[in-house]
Write a protein that holds these residues in place. Sequence first.
Motif, short mmCIF file in Angstrom:
data_model
loop_
_atom_site.label_atom_id
_atom_site.label_comp_id
_atom_site.label_asym_id
_atom_site.label_seq_id
_atom_site.Cartn_x
_atom_site.Cartn_y
_atom_site.Cartn_z
N VAL A 555 0.86 -1.18 0.00
CA VAL A 555 0.00 0.00 0.00
C VAL A 555 0.90 1.23 0.00
CG1 VAL A 555 -1.78 1.30 1.21
CG2 VAL A 555 -1.83 -1.21 1.25
N VAL A 556 0.71 2.09 -0.99
CA VAL A 556 1.49 3.31 -1.11
C VAL A 556 0.60 4.48 -0.69
CG1 VAL A 556 2.70 4.87 -2.70
CG2 VAL A 556 2.95 2.39 -2.93
N LEU A 557 1.06 5.25 0.27
CA LEU A 557 0.29 6.38 0.78
C LEU A 557 0.93 7.68 0.33
CD1 LEU A 557 -0.22 5.19 4.48
CD2 LEU A 557 -1.77 4.88 2.54
N GLN A 558 0.15 8.58 -0.19
CA GLN A 558 0.63 9.90 -0.55
C GLN A 558 0.85 10.72 0.72
OE1 GLN A 558 -2.26 12.35 -2.52
NE2 GLN A 558 -0.72 13.54 -3.64
N ARG A 559 2.05 11.24 0.90
CA ARG A 559 2.37 11.98 2.11
C ARG A 559 1.49 13.22 2.26
NH1 ARG A 559 7.46 10.80 4.43
NH2 ARG A 559 6.86 12.33 6.01
N ALA A 560 1.14 13.85 1.12
CA ALA A 560 0.31 15.05 1.20
C ALA A 560 -1.09 14.74 1.70
CB ALA A 560 0.25 15.72 -0.17
N LEU A 561 -1.60 13.53 1.43
CA LEU A 561 -2.94 13.15 1.86
C LEU A 561 -2.92 12.53 3.26
CD1 LEU A 561 -5.94 12.97 1.04
CD2 LEU A 561 -5.44 10.72 0.06
N TRP A 576 6.33 -0.76 7.79
CA TRP A 576 6.75 0.39 6.99
C TRP A 576 8.09 0.05 6.33
CZ3 TRP A 576 3.18 3.80 6.10
CH2 TRP A 576 2.21 4.07 7.06
N VAL A 577 8.21 0.41 5.05
CA VAL A 577 9.43 0.11 4.29
C VAL A 577 9.94 1.40 3.67
CG1 VAL A 577 10.42 -1.22 2.38
CG2 VAL A 577 8.60 -2.22 3.79
N ASP A 578 11.24 1.59 3.75
CA ASP A 578 11.85 2.81 3.20
C ASP A 578 12.25 2.61 1.74
OD1 ASP A 578 11.71 4.26 5.60
OD2 ASP A 578 13.54 3.29 6.34
N TYR A 579 11.96 3.61 0.94
CA TYR A 579 12.42 3.67 -0.44
C TYR A 579 13.17 4.99 -0.60
CZ TYR A 579 9.90 -0.50 -1.86
OH TYR A 579 9.48 -1.81 -2.00
N PRO A 580 14.48 4.97 -0.40
CA PRO A 580 15.27 6.21 -0.43
C PRO A 580 15.05 7.00 -1.72
CG PRO A 580 16.60 4.39 0.36
CD PRO A 580 15.32 3.79 -0.13
N GLY A 581 14.90 8.30 -1.56
CA GLY A 581 14.67 9.18 -2.69
C GLY A 581 13.22 9.44 -2.99
N HIS A 582 12.33 8.69 -2.30
CA HIS A 582 10.90 8.83 -2.56
C HIS A 582 10.12 9.26 -1.32
CE1 HIS A 582 11.32 6.90 -6.53
NE2 HIS A 582 12.21 6.12 -5.93
N GLU A 583 10.85 9.55 -0.23
CA GLU A 583 10.18 9.85 1.03
C GLU A 583 9.36 11.13 0.98
OE1 GLU A 583 13.38 9.56 0.55
OE2 GLU A 583 14.28 8.05 1.88
N LYS A 584 9.71 12.04 0.08
CA LYS A 584 8.99 13.31 0.02
C LYS A 584 7.53 13.12 -0.35
CE LYS A 584 8.90 17.82 -2.32
NZ LYS A 584 9.57 18.71 -3.31
N ILE A 586 5.84 9.71 -0.77
CA ILE A 586 5.10 8.50 -0.42
C ILE A 586 5.62 7.87 0.87
CG2 ILE A 586 4.43 7.92 -2.78
CD1 ILE A 586 6.75 5.92 -2.87
N SER A 587 4.71 7.18 1.55
CA SER A 587 5.04 6.24 2.62
C SER A 587 4.55 4.88 2.15
CB SER A 587 4.35 6.63 3.93
OG SER A 587 4.73 7.93 4.33
N VAL A 588 5.33 3.83 2.44
CA VAL A 588 5.04 2.52 1.84
C VAL A 588 4.87 1.47 2.94
CG1 VAL A 588 5.82 0.74 0.25
CG2 VAL A 588 6.37 3.14 -0.21
N LEU A 589 3.75 0.76 2.86
CA LEU A 589 3.48 -0.40 3.70
C LEU A 589 3.63 -1.66 2.86
CD1 LEU A 589 0.26 0.71 5.63
CD2 LEU A 589 2.42 0.02 6.71
N GLU A 590 4.30 -2.68 3.42
CA GLU A 590 4.40 -3.97 2.75
C GLU A 590 4.11 -5.09 3.74
OE1 GLU A 590 8.15 -4.30 0.75
OE2 GLU A 590 7.64 -2.77 -0.76
N ARG A 591 3.75 -6.24 3.22
CA ARG A 591 3.44 -7.39 4.07
C ARG A 591 4.68 -7.80 4.87
NH1 ARG A 591 -2.09 -8.99 4.44
NH2 ARG A 591 -3.05 -8.34 2.47
#
Length: 719
Positions: A555-561, A576-584, A586-591
């Motif tokens: 599940v990808v969450l828009q940080r602005a929302l 919660w999983v980190d994807y460097p360079g994309h933190e601005k 999105i926030s990412v949930l994975e199983r």
Amino acid sequence: MYLWGLVTAVGVIFGYLAVLLANARHFYTDDTESQYTGLWVGLGHALRDGTFPVLVPERWMSGNNTMDDAGLFNPPQLLIDLIAPSVDNMALYATVVKLIFAIIAGLGVYRICLAYGGRPAWSAVAGVAFPLSGFFLFFDEASWMTALTGTAWLVHAWASSVRYTRGKGGPIPVFVYLYLTISTQYIFPAVEAALMLLAVAVGEIVYQRKWWPVLRLAIVGGCAGLAGLLTFLPSMLSAKVTWRGTMEVINDQFLTVPWSESLNASLPSTHPAFTSWWGYVQPMPVTYIAWFLIPALAFIDWRRAKDSWRELLGVAFFAVMMLMWAAGPGSIGPLRWPVRVLPMLAIGLLVLVCVLLGRYGTTRDLKNRGIAAGVLILLLLVRSFSADPHDLIWHVLAAVAIVALGVAALWLTRIKGVAMACVLVIVAMFPIAFVQVQAAQPTPMTWNLPTNRSDAKAAFPDFPGTTLQLAERGLLQPGDNSLDGAYGSLVFGNYAKSLELTYVNGYTPTGHFYFGELLCMRWDSSVCPDAFRRLFAPERTTGRTLADLMKLDRVVLQRALFPDARNQPAPEGWQWVDYPGHEKYISVLERADGPISTVNGRVAATKNATATSISETDTTSRVRVSSPNGGKVVFSRLGWPGYRVTIDGTRIPITTVAKSFVAVDIPAGTQNAELVLTWRPPGWKIGIGTLAVGLVGVGVLQWLYVRSRRRAKVFPAAM
């Protein structure tokens, strides 16, 4: 005749070049970038894999390709799809494809003029003018691809229909062009084609005073309609679960065009006044048709022209119908936004005026005709000023330009002849198109999605498995619309298909009502702020979350929302999983325990039953089930009409959970039985049957046509 046909094609090409000089992305904007090109890529990959992509379950609302504008049964569209995955620059591909269809459309208008007795030179003028007419240029060609393709085939169907009723052509071209029009899978061209056939029929009955030619045309049209049922039956039979299920007639005035705006048809600067997304005064000249159209009325010998009223009645009747439709009502069932028929009005008026100019154009009594033309131009100026008083200077300059061009055309007519005057009329269209498109920049329609798929894929995170994004496109800021911005992390519309990633999110004009309500998801896949809570709330019947029932891996969450989501504990079973360079963005949930989308097929939940997947395809799930006391199996499939299920060959009813997820009630005493869940487009057997009937019918008509031609050669005097 062929020479002027070539002039038409070349003229359309130069018109496109003029537009591209003003805006290189003009033909890659709005729905083209957000819906069609991604759809082409997705369908093309499926076709290359040997799959006919009627259904892609993981796409959920946008995965039923029989509902949207996929054109699954349209051979030229399938060719476009097959080529698409090999093209990197989608803007270039869309522009080339649209140029081809614009040429087809221009040649179709040229053929209509010839069919009604128009002279080749003026017929070419009409053919070049139509692709550069306001609404067609700024909407159908820029954005709504299926409107462009449907219209391109429709105009050829019109020309072939007139030729057939007048004994100059056979039924097969009429059938083929009508079928291509219908099978674009867009309802407007299909309905417009039916009205075109009605107009031709009425006109030819009055002109020929014979019923048999019109009856033949009606039969051909009926055969094409039967063949085209395969395209629309699935959506018709599924409408009850979609956003478009209503058949109400509503006059809401949105995108309805008052008849008075037709007086703007020849002033290039016009910004008509009617209600749209951008308020009341429009930012684009969508009611413009051609600079010469209205002033040229003064140079027709109307005394001679009145003798042709029977012959041209069908064209006038069609134009009147479109004029009335454009004015409302706002919605007639699935037919909403009457402004969409403005290209049909443009066709009718261009054919009518250009045929009359070719046959009855005159420069006699030049002084009085010049005064009449001046009065018409003054009316254009007054009407355009009334609609858009803030651009008075531009309206005056446009009126002066029309006067100058008109004087030049008259001078060429007298000195060099009509052919050279027609060339001037055509050439003048190119700078007008350039100025109109440039003046509309920045276009309010663009999404600014990346053009090169390779660049987009390189910038985007590698997301295997099935992903759901919860985001709101309206929260994007102007600086976000780039690969360095939000488009390197977020998808909207069919962007994920261009990236070749499996996202639930997609573009759907006819979404599933109940699933959309579950996640408050809209046509562009945007959601409301409550979507996150809803996604992880237990479903009442199964006790499982929507995320589990959908078998999501991510599940990808828009940080602005969801600005604070990352500060909260992850839902149970997620991390919660980190994807460097994309933190601005999105926030990412994975199983936490790894992906589940490929575990046990599409079985999402069971109650008092066991279910083990045997095999899976997009349209079929085979499962081994047991339930001593009766139970339920829920599938990760959206409950579109068309599903059926058998257990050991015995058909049993289908049900749904939350009106969205396909479910099967397992009878008590079931032991190691084979459950087969299949989906077929609703009405597909009927559609194949009517297609066969249509083909047989047109075959009989072609046989009768060939037979009558042979008899005419053998017994010419008797005929």
